[in-house]
Design an enzyme around this catalytic site. Structure first.
Site, short mmCIF file in Angstrom:
data_model
loop_
_atom_site.label_atom_id
_atom_site.label_comp_id
_atom_site.label_asym_id
_atom_site.label_seq_id
_atom_site.Cartn_x
_atom_site.Cartn_y
_atom_site.Cartn_z
N SER A 215 -5.37 -8.87 7.76
CA SER A 215 -6.69 -8.51 8.28
C SER A 215 -6.67 -8.04 9.74
O SER A 215 -7.37 -7.07 10.07
CB SER A 215 -7.66 -9.69 8.12
OG SER A 215 -7.89 -9.90 6.75
N THR B 96 -10.75 -16.96 4.85
CA THR B 96 -9.81 -16.81 3.75
C THR B 96 -9.38 -18.18 3.24
O THR B 96 -9.93 -19.21 3.65
CB THR B 96 -8.62 -15.89 4.15
OG1 THR B 96 -7.86 -15.61 2.98
CG2 THR B 96 -7.74 -16.50 5.22
N LYS C 144 -13.03 -20.59 1.61
CA LYS C 144 -14.14 -19.74 1.16
C LYS C 144 -15.27 -20.53 0.48
O LYS C 144 -16.44 -20.25 0.71
CB LYS C 144 -13.64 -18.67 0.18
CG LYS C 144 -12.81 -17.57 0.83
CD LYS C 144 -12.36 -16.60 -0.25
CE LYS C 144 -11.81 -15.34 0.34
NZ LYS C 144 -11.60 -14.31 -0.67
N ASN D 262 -16.67 -14.75 2.39
CA ASN D 262 -15.49 -14.22 3.10
C ASN D 262 -15.85 -13.54 4.43
O ASN D 262 -14.95 -13.14 5.16
CB ASN D 262 -14.69 -13.27 2.20
CG ASN D 262 -15.31 -11.89 2.09
OD1 ASN D 262 -16.50 -11.72 2.33
ND2 ASN D 262 -14.51 -10.91 1.71
N ASP E 267 -15.91 -9.22 -1.33
CA ASP E 267 -14.77 -9.03 -2.25
C ASP E 267 -15.14 -8.13 -3.44
O ASP E 267 -14.37 -7.26 -3.83
CB ASP E 267 -14.27 -10.38 -2.79
CG ASP E 267 -13.46 -11.13 -1.75
OD1 ASP E 267 -12.87 -10.48 -0.87
OD2 ASP E 267 -13.43 -12.37 -1.82
N TYR F 125 -1.76 -8.75 -4.49
CA TYR F 125 -0.95 -7.61 -4.06
C TYR F 125 0.36 -8.13 -3.51
O TYR F 125 0.47 -9.31 -3.13
CB TYR F 125 -1.69 -6.77 -3.01
CG TYR F 125 -2.03 -7.54 -1.77
CD1 TYR F 125 -3.24 -8.19 -1.66
CD2 TYR F 125 -1.11 -7.63 -0.72
CE1 TYR F 125 -3.55 -8.92 -0.53
CE2 TYR F 125 -1.42 -8.36 0.41
CZ TYR F 125 -2.64 -9.00 0.50
OH TYR F 125 -2.93 -9.73 1.61
#
Ligand code: ATR
Length: 270
Positions: free
Chosen positions: A17, A62, A66, A87, A103, A217
């Protein structure tokens, strides 16, 4: 004066981020700083009380905070209220906190803008029924798919989500092995990829027209992306674009500017 933002998490050192938001800030010459703050596991409530005195204008939240933050802040957007998780927080002028969840918007934008997918009238299979899945259900249903089927290892958790979102569209629940038919889009919102596993859905759910998306990811293909490629899916991609798009929406909420995301996704890929 430099405006202060941060992501709050534990652990947080791996967070992308700061790089994403600094890239957005650079694009539009925004005088802002964005840091990663490691918050003690039992310290988030105390930290939220001090956001304004610490000089923050906004923060991202995060793992693992959350859901806890969702409980702590009453003033929330509709997305955040339904998602059961927060978030993004904006610190308002009077010092009060406004909570959001970007999100789901991030996922939908990555699918539609970056990958050219239409969700309208499509059969969508969502794997998982934890916080990650819950956070994206309403935004997905807003795109008016023909059907949204939630499949989960623990079927009762998928059924609970269906009850929660039944007024928002055509949604139903099932177990992995009972997944039937073919799908236009399959989204993996389980954490199975973290363990190198893939939810055991029938391979027949995937055709050469199916777009497979892993919300996780990684630098290499996730196990779900590898599995989808093996089934010759039309598309098999991970959630890096979603990460950048959810950040872009947070940036828009804070700064009133919708940043350009393609170059940032490219930067992170390299
Ligand atoms: P998150 O906030 O990332 O969604 P979570 O609330 O712990 O985390 O939910 C994790 C999700 O991944 C759940 O749907 C979980 O299935 P259960 O509800 O049955 O626990 C799913 N999950 C985790 N590991 C999995 C695996 N190895 N195979 C399939 N599903 C898995």
């Amino acid at each position: 004066m430099t405006d202060k933002y941060a992501v709050l998490g534990n652990p947080v050192h791996h967070s992308k981020s700061p790089l994403i938001h600094q890239s957005f800030a650079k694009q539009y010459s925004q005088n802002m700083d964005y840091s990663a703050e490691l918050i003690p596991l039992n310290g988030i409530e105390e930290y939220l009380k001090n956001l304004q005195s610490l000089g923050f204008m906004g923060v991202n939240i995060t793992v693992p905070f959350k859901e806890k933050v969702w409980e702590l802040i009453d003033n929330k957007s509709e997305f955040a209220a339904l998602a059961g998780a927060v978030n993004t927080i904006t610190i308002q002028e009077d010092g009060s906190l406004h909570a959001d969840n970007t999100d789901g918007i991030g996922l939908c934008r990555d699918l539609t803008h970056n990958h050219g997918m239409q969700l309208n009238n499509k059969r969508i299979l969502l794997l998982g029924a934890g916080g990650a899945a819950r956070g994206v259900i309403q935004p997905l249903l807003e795109q008016e798919p023909a059907e949204l089927i939630i499949a989960n290892r623990t079927v009762s958790k998928a059924q609970n989500l269906v009850e929660h979102f039944t007024d928002f569209g055509n949604i139903s629940a099932t177990g992995f092995l009972a997944v039937a038919g073919e799908y236009d889009i399959i989204i993996n919102a389980t954490s199975a990829s973290l363990q190198g596993q893939v939810p055991p859905i029938p391979a027949t759910a995937v055709t050469r027209k199916t777009f497979c998306y892993d919300m996780m990811y990684s630098n290499e293909d996730t196990s779900f992306v590898r599995w989808a490629k093996h089934q010759h899916a039309f598309g098999s991609i991970d959630g890096l674009g979603m990460l950048v798009e959810q950040a872009a929406e947070a940036f828009r909420l804070w700064r009133g500017i919708k940043p350009e995301t393609q170059s940032v996704i490219k930067l992170l890929r390299t």
